[in-house]
Design an enzyme around this catalytic site. Structure first.
Site, PDB file in Angstrom:
ATOM      1  N   ILE A  31      33.856  36.344  41.284  1.00 31.63           N
ATOM      2  CA  ILE A  31      32.957  35.815  40.254  1.00 31.63           C
ATOM      3  C   ILE A  31      33.695  34.873  39.296  1.00 31.63           C
ATOM      4  O   ILE A  31      33.068  34.049  38.626  1.00 31.63           O
ATOM      5  CB  ILE A  31      32.310  37.001  39.490  1.00 31.63           C
ATOM      6  CG1 ILE A  31      30.988  36.614  38.857  1.00 31.63           C
ATOM      7  CG2 ILE A  31      33.279  37.602  38.464  1.00 31.63           C
ATOM      8  CD1 ILE A  31      30.176  37.805  38.372  1.00 31.63           C
ATOM      9  N   HIS A  99      40.910  46.116  46.754  1.00 30.69           N
ATOM     10  CA  HIS A  99      40.409  44.784  47.087  1.00 30.69           C
ATOM     11  C   HIS A  99      41.602  43.879  47.324  1.00 30.69           C
ATOM     12  O   HIS A  99      42.599  43.927  46.600  1.00 30.69           O
ATOM     13  CB  HIS A  99      39.499  44.218  45.982  1.00 30.69           C
ATOM     14  CG  HIS A  99      40.051  44.327  44.603  1.00 30.69           C
ATOM     15  ND1 HIS A  99      40.057  45.507  43.903  1.00 30.69           N
ATOM     16  CD2 HIS A  99      40.611  43.401  43.782  1.00 30.69           C
ATOM     17  CE1 HIS A  99      40.608  45.311  42.715  1.00 30.69           C
ATOM     18  NE2 HIS A  99      40.972  44.025  42.621  1.00 30.69           N
TER      19      HIS A  99
HETATM   20  P1  5GP Z   1      41.890  42.662  39.987  1.00 29.41           P
HETATM   21  O1  5GP Z   1      42.081  42.089  38.608  1.00 29.41           O
HETATM   22  O2  5GP Z   1      41.465  44.112  39.923  1.00 29.41           O
HETATM   23  O3  5GP Z   1      43.018  42.435  40.936  1.00 29.41           O
HETATM   24  O4  5GP Z   1      40.689  41.850  40.620  1.00 29.41           O
HETATM   25  C1  5GP Z   1      39.361  42.104  40.318  1.00 29.41           C
HETATM   26  C2  5GP Z   1      38.602  40.849  40.611  1.00 29.41           C
HETATM   27  O5  5GP Z   1      37.228  41.160  40.674  1.00 29.41           O
HETATM   28  C3  5GP Z   1      38.767  39.766  39.547  1.00 29.41           C
HETATM   29  O6  5GP Z   1      39.318  38.600  40.140  1.00 29.41           O
HETATM   30  C4  5GP Z   1      37.335  39.558  39.029  1.00 29.41           C
HETATM   31  O7  5GP Z   1      37.060  38.213  38.745  1.00 29.41           O
HETATM   32  C5  5GP Z   1      36.495  40.093  40.161  1.00 29.41           C
HETATM   33  N1  5GP Z   1      35.217  40.657  39.764  1.00 29.41           N
HETATM   34  C6  5GP Z   1      35.003  41.536  38.735  1.00 29.41           C
HETATM   35  N2  5GP Z   1      33.703  41.874  38.679  1.00 29.41           N
HETATM   36  C7  5GP Z   1      33.076  41.175  39.680  1.00 29.41           C
HETATM   37  C8  5GP Z   1      31.720  41.112  40.122  1.00 29.41           C
HETATM   38  O8  5GP Z   1      30.807  41.756  39.590  1.00 29.41           O
HETATM   39  N3  5GP Z   1      31.469  40.292  41.180  1.00 29.41           N
HETATM   40  C9  5GP Z   1      32.446  39.568  41.792  1.00 29.41           C
HETATM   41  N4  5GP Z   1      32.074  38.795  42.831  1.00 29.41           N
HETATM   42  N5  5GP Z   1      33.740  39.619  41.404  1.00 29.41           N
HETATM   43  C10 5GP Z   1      34.047  40.408  40.366  1.00 29.41           C
END
Ligand code: 5GP
Ligand code: ZN
Length: 113
Positions: A31, A99
């Protein structure tokens, strides 16, 4: 209903721009993209992070990386791409469902911030 955001995406109760889905995983566009291509690949089964992975998840991980390679080809990332999974607060993990980020379409520096 699960209170895990990415379980919600896996189940379809939370909307996402999906690019691939099969029985074991979903891939969808981030997103808040950090590169021209920024796709997240998640297992449908809830796994909190890479810290929880063991030998039993070998086939799942192999499948995730095979899908990532196909996505990279589909996205035209011949010049390369980066695959990242953040684990825990120091790494910046913000969603506690495993992820893998697929990032590409621009040169990237090393080391990461
Ligand atoms: P992290 O910071 O945990 O490695 O990555 C989480 C990712 O999830 C971030 O890049 C963030 O932009 C993405 N993200 C968070 N909430 C959502 C959502 O509701 N939809 C999508 N498509 N991505 C999300
Ligand atoms: Zn989950």
């Amino acid at each position: 209903m699960s209170d895990c955001l990415f379980c919600g995406i896996a189940e379809g109760s939370v909307e996402a721009d999906r690019v691939v889905e099969d029985d074991r995983l979903v891939a969808f566009r981030d997103i808040n993209p950090q590169a021209p291509t920024h796709i997240l690949v998640i297992p449908k089964r809830h796994i909190a992070s890479a810290r929880e992975l063991g030998d039993d998840e070998g086939p799942l991980l192999g499948h995730m990386f095979a899908v990532i390679a196909q996505l990279a080809a589909d996205e035209g990332l011949e010049r390369g791409y980066r695959v990242v999974t953040n684990v825990g607060p120091d790494a910046g993990q913000s969603v506690d469902h495993l992820h893998v980020h697929l990032l590409g379409g621009r040169p990237m520096s090393w080391p990461p911030g």
